[in-house]
Write a protein that holds these residues in place. Structure first.
Motif, PDB file in Angstrom:
ATOM      1  N   LYS A  12      32.773  56.938  32.168  1.00  0.00           N
ATOM      2  CA  LYS A  12      33.228  56.420  33.451  1.00  0.00           C
ATOM      3  C   LYS A  12      34.757  56.323  33.425  1.00  0.00           C
ATOM      4  CE  LYS A  12      29.054  53.596  34.010  1.00  0.00           C
ATOM      5  NZ  LYS A  12      28.521  52.208  34.117  1.00  0.00           N
ATOM      6  N   PRO A  13      35.406  56.338  34.588  1.00  0.00           N
ATOM      7  CA  PRO A  13      36.880  56.280  34.614  1.00  0.00           C
ATOM      8  C   PRO A  13      37.457  55.115  33.817  1.00  0.00           C
ATOM      9  CG  PRO A  13      36.049  56.847  36.776  1.00  0.00           C
ATOM     10  CD  PRO A  13      34.841  56.537  35.938  1.00  0.00           C
ATOM     11  N   LYS A  14      36.849  53.947  33.929  1.00  0.00           N
ATOM     12  CA  LYS A  14      37.369  52.784  33.205  1.00  0.00           C
ATOM     13  C   LYS A  14      37.191  52.951  31.699  1.00  0.00           C
ATOM     14  CE  LYS A  14      36.814  49.165  35.535  1.00  0.00           C
ATOM     15  NZ  LYS A  14      36.166  48.036  36.240  1.00  0.00           N
ATOM     16  N   GLU A  15      36.112  53.595  31.286  1.00  0.00           N
ATOM     17  CA  GLU A  15      35.885  53.841  29.861  1.00  0.00           C
ATOM     18  C   GLU A  15      36.916  54.824  29.313  1.00  0.00           C
ATOM     19  OE1 GLU A  15      31.027  53.116  29.984  1.00  0.00           O
ATOM     20  OE2 GLU A  15      31.847  55.147  29.951  1.00  0.00           O
ATOM     21  N   LYS A  16      37.258  55.833  30.095  1.00  0.00           N
ATOM     22  CA  LYS A  16      38.303  56.775  29.675  1.00  0.00           C
ATOM     23  C   LYS A  16      39.638  56.053  29.508  1.00  0.00           C
ATOM     24  CE  LYS A  16      36.365  60.901  31.927  1.00  0.00           C
ATOM     25  NZ  LYS A  16      36.614  61.978  32.914  1.00  0.00           N
ATOM     26  N   GLU A  39      42.119  39.633  23.954  1.00  0.00           N
ATOM     27  CA  GLU A  39      43.293  39.150  24.682  1.00  0.00           C
ATOM     28  C   GLU A  39      44.398  40.202  24.718  1.00  0.00           C
ATOM     29  OE1 GLU A  39      41.692  37.565  22.332  1.00  0.00           O
ATOM     30  OE2 GLU A  39      40.871  35.783  23.331  1.00  0.00           O
ATOM     31  N   TYR A  40      44.546  40.952  23.615  1.00  0.00           N
ATOM     32  CA  TYR A  40      45.543  42.025  23.593  1.00  0.00           C
ATOM     33  C   TYR A  40      45.203  43.082  24.639  1.00  0.00           C
ATOM     34  CZ  TYR A  40      47.184  40.377  18.971  1.00  0.00           C
ATOM     35  OH  TYR A  40      47.693  39.655  17.928  1.00  0.00           O
ATOM     36  N   MET A  41      43.920  43.427  24.705  1.00  0.00           N
ATOM     37  CA  MET A  41      43.503  44.484  25.626  1.00  0.00           C
ATOM     38  C   MET A  41      43.679  44.069  27.082  1.00  0.00           C
ATOM     39  SD  MET A  41      40.148  46.182  23.795  1.00  0.00           S
ATOM     40  CE  MET A  41      39.383  44.720  23.102  1.00  0.00           C
ATOM     41  N   THR A  42      43.267  42.855  27.396  1.00  0.00           N
ATOM     42  CA  THR A  42      43.387  42.416  28.788  1.00  0.00           C
ATOM     43  C   THR A  42      44.847  42.348  29.219  1.00  0.00           C
ATOM     44  OG1 THR A  42      43.308  40.092  28.074  1.00  0.00           O
ATOM     45  CG2 THR A  42      41.231  41.120  28.721  1.00  0.00           C
ATOM     46  N   ASN A  46      46.126  45.096  31.752  1.00  0.00           N
ATOM     47  CA  ASN A  46      46.152  44.379  33.029  1.00  0.00           C
ATOM     48  C   ASN A  46      44.788  44.448  33.718  1.00  0.00           C
ATOM     49  OD1 ASN A  46      47.371  42.783  34.995  1.00  0.00           O
ATOM     50  ND2 ASN A  46      48.004  44.561  36.226  1.00  0.00           N
ATOM     51  N   LEU A  47      43.747  44.226  32.906  1.00  0.00           N
ATOM     52  CA  LEU A  47      42.379  44.216  33.412  1.00  0.00           C
ATOM     53  C   LEU A  47      41.741  42.861  33.138  1.00  0.00           C
ATOM     54  CD1 LEU A  47      40.966  47.669  32.189  1.00  0.00           C
ATOM     55  CD2 LEU A  47      41.582  47.053  34.533  1.00  0.00           C
ATOM     56  N   ALA A  48      40.787  42.505  33.964  1.00  0.00           N
ATOM     57  CA  ALA A  48      40.029  41.280  33.717  1.00  0.00           C
ATOM     58  C   ALA A  48      39.192  41.442  32.454  1.00  0.00           C
ATOM     59  CB  ALA A  48      39.126  40.976  34.907  1.00  0.00           C
ATOM     60  N   ARG A  49      38.929  40.333  31.791  1.00  0.00           N
ATOM     61  CA  ARG A  49      38.163  40.371  30.546  1.00  0.00           C
ATOM     62  C   ARG A  49      36.795  41.015  30.752  1.00  0.00           C
ATOM     63  NH1 ARG A  49      38.951  36.610  26.168  1.00  0.00           N
ATOM     64  NH2 ARG A  49      37.339  36.825  24.574  1.00  0.00           N
ATOM     65  N   THR A  50      36.148  40.721  31.872  1.00  0.00           N
ATOM     66  CA  THR A  50      34.825  41.299  32.135  1.00  0.00           C
ATOM     67  C   THR A  50      34.903  42.822  32.255  1.00  0.00           C
ATOM     68  OG1 THR A  50      35.167  40.893  34.508  1.00  0.00           O
ATOM     69  CG2 THR A  50      33.905  39.242  33.256  1.00  0.00           C
ATOM     70  N   ASN A  51      35.986  43.328  32.835  1.00  0.00           N
ATOM     71  CA  ASN A  51      36.149  44.779  32.959  1.00  0.00           C
ATOM     72  C   ASN A  51      36.380  45.431  31.596  1.00  0.00           C
ATOM     73  OD1 ASN A  51      35.856  44.782  35.747  1.00  0.00           O
ATOM     74  ND2 ASN A  51      38.043  44.484  36.114  1.00  0.00           N
TER      75      ASN A  51
END
Length: 246
Positions: A12-16, A39-42, A46-51
């Motif tokens: 999916k686009p978000k996974e890429k 926390e580093y990834m979010t 600039n994405l929500a933790r759930t995403n």
């Protein structure tokens, strides 16, 4: 760097987006296994933790990564395929500073295909490598401990062809014939040294791993007790193998 991530149509686009980040962020290293809290990834993406979690879980389900939430570590499967690093030229310092997590087994499985010679032996004997390989062996998977042992054998064996058949023979030896896993790793280490000597004299016929492990031939058995001392002594190697996860 020419990325292949965007051609992975199963994602999916978000996974890429998240996979590209995992490959290129400032925390990564040449083995694709490193500490990376959510926390580093979010913050970086600039994405929500759930995403982020949704994308991470999708990549895990597709077998592209392992993420250990308890230890905040990520292991990227077949990391070399993305960059083409020469794993035999990398510094052992990477392993000195790597986090301890069971997720490393995913990394080590593909890494065992890419290392050889003394570098492979040094990596397999590295304290943090052994500690990570021992962690969180899934008791519900009765064969996982054998897969881990085979990966150690494969890492130090000098001719990496016929992996599937070699694994089949390995399983027969340890599960049916009662051969100790540490003995097979020792045998591979010794054969590795013979390989170096034969290369120098140009008289080598190097056995494929499946033939080396062929139960009827018992070729492996002649190398079990011939511990080479140029990299480590018998006592050191025996001490290492006592700490192995099998």
């Amino acid at each position: 760097m020419k990325s292949i991530v965007w051609q992975l149509n199963k994602l999916k686009p978000k996974e890429k987006y998240v996979l590209e980040y995992l490959l290129t962020n400032s925390h990564t290293n040449p083995i694709g296994y490193y500490y990376l809290p959510e926390e580093y990834m979010t913050a970086d993406l600039n994405l929500a933790r759930t995403n982020v979690e949704e994308a991470i879980n999708g990549l895990v389900e597709k077998g592209l990564i392992v993420y250990d939430y308890s230890a905040s570590t990520v292991a990227i499967a077949n990391y070399k395929n993305y960059f083409g690093f020469d794993m035999n030229s990398m510094s052992l310092d990477i392993f000195d500073t790597m986090p301890i997590s069971g997720a490393f087994r995913k990394c080590f499985r593909w890494l065992s295909d890419c290392i050889s010679g003394e570098k492979a032996i040094q990596i397999v004997h590295h304290e943090k490598v052994r500690e990570s390989l021992m962690m969180e062996i899934d008791s519900t998977d009765s064969d996982e401990i054998y897969y881990t042992g085979f990966d150690m054998f494969w890492a130090v064996y000098p001719r990496k062809t016929g992996r599937d058949k070699a694994l089949e023979n390995y399983m027969k030896l340890v599960k049916i014939n009662g051969v100790e896993q540490e003995d097979l790793v020792k045998a591979a280490v010794n054969y590795n040294f013979d390989y170096k000597d034969f290369i120098a004299s140009r008289v080598l016929f190097l056995e494929c791993a499946d033939q080396f492990l062929e139960p009827e031939r018992r070729l492996y058995s002649k190398y079990i007790d011939e511990i080479e001392t140029r990299v480590c002594s018998r006592e050191e190697l025996d001490g290492v193998m006592e700490d192995c996860p099998f």
